[in-house]
Design a protein around this motif. Structure first.
Motif, mmCIF file in Angstrom:
data_model
loop_
_atom_site.group_PDB
_atom_site.id
_atom_site.type_symbol
_atom_site.label_atom_id
_atom_site.label_comp_id
_atom_site.label_asym_id
_atom_site.label_seq_id
_atom_site.Cartn_x
_atom_site.Cartn_y
_atom_site.Cartn_z
ATOM 1 N N LEU A 6 22.328 44.550 32.108
ATOM 2 C CA LEU A 6 23.340 43.494 32.113
ATOM 3 C C LEU A 6 24.734 44.069 32.302
ATOM 4 C CD1 LEU A 6 24.357 40.566 31.651
ATOM 5 C CD2 LEU A 6 24.280 41.044 29.183
ATOM 6 N N VAL A 7 25.470 43.488 33.264
ATOM 7 C CA VAL A 7 26.889 43.786 33.454
ATOM 8 C C VAL A 7 27.637 42.463 33.455
ATOM 9 C CG1 VAL A 7 28.644 44.714 35.003
ATOM 10 C CG2 VAL A 7 26.443 45.884 34.780
ATOM 11 N N GLU A 8 28.658 42.335 32.610
ATOM 12 C CA GLU A 8 29.484 41.139 32.579
ATOM 13 C C GLU A 8 30.855 41.457 33.153
ATOM 14 O OE1 GLU A 8 28.239 38.071 29.317
ATOM 15 O OE2 GLU A 8 28.703 39.957 28.302
ATOM 16 N N ILE A 9 31.363 40.569 33.993
ATOM 17 C CA ILE A 9 32.637 40.778 34.677
ATOM 18 C C ILE A 9 33.680 39.871 34.052
ATOM 19 C CG2 ILE A 9 33.854 40.648 36.878
ATOM 20 C CD1 ILE A 9 31.223 41.231 38.267
ATOM 21 N N ALA A 10 34.737 40.464 33.536
ATOM 22 C CA ALA A 10 35.784 39.719 32.836
ATOM 23 C C ALA A 10 36.570 38.834 33.798
ATOM 24 C CB ALA A 10 36.735 40.694 32.138
ATOM 25 N N ASN A 11 37.081 37.727 33.261
ATOM 26 C CA ASN A 11 37.984 36.822 33.989
ATOM 27 C C ASN A 11 37.337 36.171 35.212
ATOM 28 O OD1 ASN A 11 40.155 37.505 32.183
ATOM 29 N ND2 ASN A 11 40.420 39.407 33.354
ATOM 30 N N VAL A 12 36.024 36.054 35.193
ATOM 31 C CA VAL A 12 35.276 35.411 36.273
ATOM 32 C C VAL A 12 34.263 34.459 35.641
ATOM 33 C CG1 VAL A 12 33.728 35.731 38.244
ATOM 34 C CG2 VAL A 12 35.518 37.413 37.786
ATOM 35 N N GLY A 13 34.074 33.302 36.278
ATOM 36 C CA GLY A 13 33.050 32.364 35.829
ATOM 37 C C GLY A 13 31.850 32.421 36.746
ATOM 38 N N HIS A 14 31.430 31.245 37.207
ATOM 39 C CA HIS A 14 30.301 31.164 38.122
ATOM 40 C C HIS A 14 30.815 30.974 39.548
ATOM 41 C CE1 HIS A 14 26.180 30.406 39.331
ATOM 42 N NE2 HIS A 14 26.610 29.388 40.064
ATOM 43 N N PHE B 64 40.745 21.889 48.817
ATOM 44 C CA PHE B 64 39.657 21.338 48.011
ATOM 45 C C PHE B 64 38.649 22.425 47.652
ATOM 46 C CE2 PHE B 64 35.274 19.828 47.919
ATOM 47 C CZ PHE B 64 35.320 18.911 46.881
ATOM 48 N N VAL B 65 38.235 23.228 48.638
ATOM 49 C CA VAL B 65 37.267 24.298 48.372
ATOM 50 C C VAL B 65 37.810 25.256 47.319
ATOM 51 C CG1 VAL B 65 36.051 26.274 49.367
ATOM 52 C CG2 VAL B 65 36.192 24.133 50.650
ATOM 53 N N ARG B 66 39.088 25.566 47.429
ATOM 54 C CA ARG B 66 39.689 26.479 46.455
ATOM 55 C C ARG B 66 39.684 25.869 45.051
ATOM 56 N NH1 ARG B 66 45.252 29.892 47.363
ATOM 57 N NH2 ARG B 66 45.451 30.769 45.261
ATOM 58 N N GLU B 67 40.028 24.603 44.960
ATOM 59 C CA GLU B 67 40.111 23.952 43.648
ATOM 60 C C GLU B 67 38.760 23.906 42.944
ATOM 61 O OE1 GLU B 67 41.785 20.191 44.620
ATOM 62 O OE2 GLU B 67 43.852 20.939 44.713
ATOM 63 N N VAL B 68 37.695 23.689 43.716
ATOM 64 C CA VAL B 68 36.376 23.605 43.084
ATOM 65 C C VAL B 68 35.745 24.985 42.917
ATOM 66 C CG1 VAL B 68 35.964 21.272 43.939
ATOM 67 C CG2 VAL B 68 35.154 23.236 45.278
ATOM 68 N N SER B 69 36.422 26.026 43.403
ATOM 69 C CA SER B 69 35.869 27.380 43.349
ATOM 70 C C SER B 69 36.703 28.313 42.477
ATOM 71 C CB SER B 69 35.769 27.964 44.770
ATOM 72 O OG SER B 69 35.048 27.123 45.636
ATOM 73 N N LEU B 70 37.594 27.766 41.660
ATOM 74 C CA LEU B 70 38.471 28.615 40.848
ATOM 75 C C LEU B 70 37.689 29.504 39.898
ATOM 76 C CD1 LEU B 70 41.392 26.132 40.018
ATOM 77 C CD2 LEU B 70 41.419 28.058 41.627
ATOM 78 N N SER B 71 36.470 29.091 39.551
ATOM 79 C CA SER B 71 35.664 29.923 38.658
ATOM 80 C C SER B 71 35.251 31.243 39.305
ATOM 81 C CB SER B 71 34.412 29.165 38.209
ATOM 82 O OG SER B 71 33.607 28.823 39.317
ATOM 83 N N PHE B 72 35.427 31.368 40.621
ATOM 84 C CA PHE B 72 35.124 32.634 41.295
ATOM 85 C C PHE B 72 36.048 33.757 40.831
ATOM 86 C CE2 PHE B 72 33.401 30.504 45.454
ATOM 87 C CZ PHE B 72 32.334 29.999 44.737
ATOM 88 N N GLY B 73 37.173 33.409 40.225
ATOM 89 C CA GLY B 73 38.123 34.417 39.782
ATOM 90 C C GLY B 73 39.257 34.596 40.768
ATOM 91 N N GLU B 74 40.100 35.583 40.513
ATOM 92 C CA GLU B 74 41.278 35.815 41.338
ATOM 93 C C GLU B 74 40.899 36.379 42.710
ATOM 94 O OE1 GLU B 74 44.219 38.176 39.407
ATOM 95 O OE2 GLU B 74 44.424 36.814 37.693
ATOM 96 N N HIS B 75 41.551 35.831 43.742
ATOM 97 C CA HIS B 75 41.376 36.305 45.108
ATOM 98 C C HIS B 75 42.713 36.231 45.823
ATOM 99 C CE1 HIS B 75 37.182 35.458 44.044
ATOM 100 N NE2 HIS B 75 36.827 36.232 45.064
ATOM 101 N N THR B 76 42.850 37.010 46.893
ATOM 102 C CA THR B 76 44.060 36.945 47.703
ATOM 103 C C THR B 76 44.043 35.675 48.538
ATOM 104 O OG1 THR B 76 43.085 38.101 49.586
ATOM 105 C CG2 THR B 76 44.064 39.475 47.846
ATOM 106 N N GLU B 77 45.182 35.348 49.121
ATOM 107 C CA GLU B 77 45.243 34.172 49.996
ATOM 108 C C GLU B 77 44.274 34.325 51.166
ATOM 109 O OE1 GLU B 77 46.777 31.272 49.596
ATOM 110 O OE2 GLU B 77 47.375 31.979 47.611
ATOM 111 N N ALA B 78 44.188 35.540 51.712
ATOM 112 C CA ALA B 78 43.270 35.775 52.838
ATOM 113 C C ALA B 78 41.822 35.580 52.401
ATOM 114 C CB ALA B 78 43.470 37.186 53.393
ATOM 115 N N GLN B 79 41.481 36.013 51.199
ATOM 116 C CA GLN B 79 40.119 35.843 50.708
ATOM 117 C C GLN B 79 39.795 34.375 50.461
ATOM 118 O OE1 GLN B 79 40.474 38.528 47.369
ATOM 119 N NE2 GLN B 79 39.294 40.147 48.393
#
Length: 292
Positions: free
Chosen positions: A265-273, A167-182
């Motif tokens: 300002l720095v914008e990070i690609a492929n990441v949301g909030h 559940f935490v992962r599903e609602v946090s997908l906007s964090f961007g790509e992470h490893t399974e450990a992360q």
């Protein structure tokens, strides 16, 4: 490997006293201090990777804002607001600088932690030397705020860690790509197992009340107050935006570069909030601004 110390400080609200837990990394006598403050449903453990990376230069302080994690709860949920959080941070700063007249304080705030930093940095005589705002600004998307408020108010119980972590992962997908450990760490930091074996989120459900009480008029007043605070900031400021953020628009971010502290300002690609600063390239952005 650097190991964190966990302690707490006693703070005050109009309804009584409460404790605020915080994690501390690095040399406790180091006058160079970085305070890292998390988002509305997260905890100070979010900054473990960043803190470890910067602890050779800083004494890094990562509090659990009241109502979350290891910290106490407020008797009146209406007080879960920026003024109370700023008051608690002033108490924290008084504690950690009590034995150092030469302390120098920088601030890294993600989402809500950035709002607290903005409010504090706007005050006359404030101690903040450099300010990092991670995906937050004075104008916030109303739909995103409603989404966050709805999420906070869900009183959920999970029969096992795996389903809770999913559940935490599903609602946090906007964090961007992470490893399974992360992803496992991001979940374990904000989940707690109760005596009956169920897994729940770490915070006081009362956090949802200020969101539920918000009206269009109060939202407009809050926005005006936040812009006034931002315009009063005088310290060097870095604004980091997830390029796909639904909370902080690109237009607002650009406006922030042209007024107040004229944020870089720095914008990070492929990441949301919001960017988690668990990745080397993101940590490098913070290091470049804070230390280089």
């Amino acid at each position: 490997m650097t190991v964190a110390r966990i302690t707490s400080v006693q703070c005050c609200s109009p309804t009584g006293l409460h404790h605020m837990s915080y994690k501390e990394w690095g040399d406790e006598h180091n006058p160079e201090i970085l305070i890292c403050v998390h988002g509305v449903t997260r905890v100070g453990d979010d900054f473990d990777v960043l803190a470890r990376a910067l602890s050779s230069h800083y004494r890094v302080i990562c509090p659990d804002v009241v109502g979350r994690g290891r910290s106490g709860r407020l008797l009146d949920a209406r007080l879960y607001s920026i003024p109370q959080y700023v008051s608690d941070m002033v108490t924290l700063i008084a504690r950690i600088t009590a034995h150092s007249d030469a302390a120098r304080i920088d601030w890294f705030g993600t989402s809500m932690g950035g709002l607290i930093g903005m409010a504090l940095a706007s005050l006359p005589g404030n101690p903040i030397r450099k300010l990092v705002l991670n995906d937050i600004g004075p104008t916030l998307d109303p739909a995103a705020l409603r989404r966050i408020g709805d999420y906070i108010g869900q009183d959920l119980r999970f029969p096992d860690f795996e389903r809770a972590a999913r559940f935490v992962r599903e609602v946090s997908l906007s964090f961007g790509e992470h490893t399974e450990a992360q992803w496992t760490k991001l979940a374990s930091d904000v989940l707690r197992q109760q005596e009956d074996g169920a897994w729940v989120r770490h915070y006081d459900m009362g956090l949802a009340q200020p969101f539920a009480n918000a009206t269009p008029d109060t939202a407009m007043a809050d926005q005006a107050a936040l812009w006034a605070a931002y315009d009063a900031i005088r310290c060097p400021t870095l604004l980091v935006r997830g390029a796909n953020s639904d909370l902080l628009s690109h237009a607002t971010a650009v406006e922030m570069t042209g007024r107040g502290p004229h944020a870089q300002l720095v914008e990070i690609a492929n990441v949301g909030h919001a960017p988690t600063f668990m990745h080397d390239d993101q940590i490098a952005i913070a290091r470049q601004f804070l230390i280089a």
